[in-house]
Scaffold this motif. Sequence first.
Motif, PDB file in Angstrom:
ATOM      1  N   PRO A  76       0.739  -1.362   0.415  1.00  9.10           N
ATOM      2  CA  PRO A  76       0.235  -0.406   0.153  1.00  9.10           C
ATOM      3  C   PRO A  76       0.781   1.321  -0.289  1.00  9.10           C
ATOM      4  N   TYR A  77       0.230   1.980  -0.396  1.00 12.33           N
ATOM      5  CA  TYR A  77       0.944   3.504  -0.397  1.00 12.33           C
ATOM      6  C   TYR A  77       0.156   4.567   0.412  1.00 12.33           C
ATOM      7  N   GLY A  78       0.946   5.672   0.557  1.00 19.36           N
ATOM      8  CA  GLY A  78      -0.502   7.043   1.666  1.00 19.36           C
ATOM      9  C   GLY A  78      -0.163   7.037   3.224  1.00 19.36           C
ATOM     10  N   GLU A  79      -0.415   7.342   3.943  1.00 12.53           N
ATOM     11  CA  GLU A  79      -0.605   7.367   5.173  1.00 12.53           C
ATOM     12  C   GLU A  79      -1.720   6.711   5.872  1.00 12.53           C
ATOM     13  N   SER A  80      -1.743   6.249   7.818  1.00 12.44           N
ATOM     14  CA  SER A  80      -2.440   6.155   7.575  1.00 12.44           C
ATOM     15  C   SER A  80      -2.985   7.323   8.332  1.00 12.44           C
TER      16      SER A  80
END
Length: 667
Positions: free
Chosen positions: A453-457
Amino acid sequence: MVHIQNMSEANALEPHWGYADRVVPCTNDPGSCAYLDVVYRSHDVGMYYTGIIWATIGGILLIWAVGRQFGRRQASGVQLPGQDGEQPKVRKSALERMRKAIPAYVRQYLLPDAARPIFGRTTRTQVLVLVVLAAYLTVWSFVGIVYGKWVTPVKNMPGVYNTRTSLGAFADRVGVLAYALTPLSIMLSSRESILSLVTRLPYQSFNFLHRWLGYIIFVQSALHTIGWCIIEIKLYQPQPLVANEWIKQLYMIWGVIAMFLLTLLLVLATPWGIRLTGYEFFRKFHYVLAMVYIGACWGHWEQLKVFLLPGLIVWFLDRAIRLVRTALLHYNFLPSGKMGFSYATADITFFSDETSGDIVRLDFEHPHDAWNVGQHFYLCFPESTIWQSHPFTPLSLPVFNANKQKHSYVFRAKKGETKRIAALSARRAERLPASEKTTSTADAKLSVVLNGPYGESVTRDLSDDTNVMCIAGGTGITYILPVLLDLAARPRTKDRRMALVWVVRHRKDLKWVAPELDALRRQARDLGLEIHIYVTRGMEESRALAPAEMVSGTTGEHEKEKDIAHEVTFAETSSSSSTHSTSLSLHGVRESDIAADHIANRPDLEKLVRDFVDANVRGRTEVFASGPGEMISELRSVVAGLNKGSEVWKGEERWDVKLTCDDRLEW
């Protein structure tokens, strides 16, 4: 600089990092020697300046990383006993109040869109960063250069003179800066971004700076090219002999090629160029052109390969890590019992919509570790093509410590790959037996390759007293539903308020996420969650909020309502002993408006958000949003107007309102 020096009379060659060696001692005329002193000194100083620029970038990232770790710590406060049964109050320290007030001030002034005709749907914050970067580079483009003019005789040509100016030193300086910024431009475009690891900003948020840094590099390269063209074609004599000898040199041929490729990169990266060629062609051709451009720059001035090699390394590492991550995600047990690469097999649910574009829902399970809410995956569909992948946010909630993860995706077929997948889904649906079809959907199978996955929580740092409002338009519901599902899985926090606002075109669109919406509806009362759904087009039966098994209870007398914003409230029959009811409203349109295909009942976002914030008992507010660009731009202005740094400093945290958007909308 080599061709104006007398190499045959050189006693020694003085090396200069990133530049041609200099003949010492200088045997030219005094004017030419003074000119060479200025050019070589300005270059040497310029190389130091490039080091300062990169040290500044590194220092900012270091401070950011340290500050991020420091900011995660909760400042200590003094707890005061509550009165008359009230909850204990916490007296915030000055440091804690300042830590919350400063971001509120920043959002108040810098969150809205900047000049849209120039920058598109970009916040003032990003434009401010760009302005600071451009001003910083402008300073280093001019400082450290001795400006002057030297008229020198041409050897063996009486009456013919060269005009030496500091234009050469300036042209070299901006050329060096263009080379020095190349690795930064590539870092800003990387999916496997070290900048994201340090700042915890999603890699998509750097796309704006990548694009505009490319414009800056183009301007620097153009000034470098124009400057030396003036020098070699006009100021140096005799002409056209000097110009002809200059342009025939190999390094100049590579320089012309590099400038042509950079111009092509710029033209094809404009909105006009992307529309003309198509996004997928632009993206892949952009990669190829960028690598060939770097190679041409290497051929033009090999001495500055110190800046080009890191850029190439970052680019190839980014691609290699993508392949490794994909391989690890799909290296599993095969049906034969052996280990190998295996696709994920998705069930397709197809929703036909001839007016707005067909909708496809994918559901499948795949063995891998859980992702964080708010992250997205790139999906590739080998049965269509292996050369394209598209970013999609999972609608489903990740389960930690589970052997398999359930993936659900909903997307609208517009054009290109998504349209081909929708067409493939429709064809497969037609081949199914009639007993396996429904009136609106049909199930089929599709192979999927995941990357991510990519991005942040987006929910990791939500405190227990943070109020949450989720606003979505159309398929943007896939970004915000996991947020609510994640909060629903946590222990209930007293006084926390939550709301979901979803804008769709037709009532039948609610079937896209019927299971998830039903799960939230059942828990709405316990969560303090209000669900509001706005239908902007279409007229279906009044009770058709979702599939029959999803709706229970009474609808009241809404069939008699003729107002554009009439409301349908569904009572929770399974918990009749409770004094509260689940607030789930459906806002429709008048039949006369539908006949004119009028987009009615679009929600007043400013009123909705302001009323939500005003009604909060305590705690700050976080607004999650995903939808059309117009919606996001409006929400930025609304949220900016609600932030009041002075009130947050006084302890009124409800005026600390943050907006978290799906950054992929900028693509």
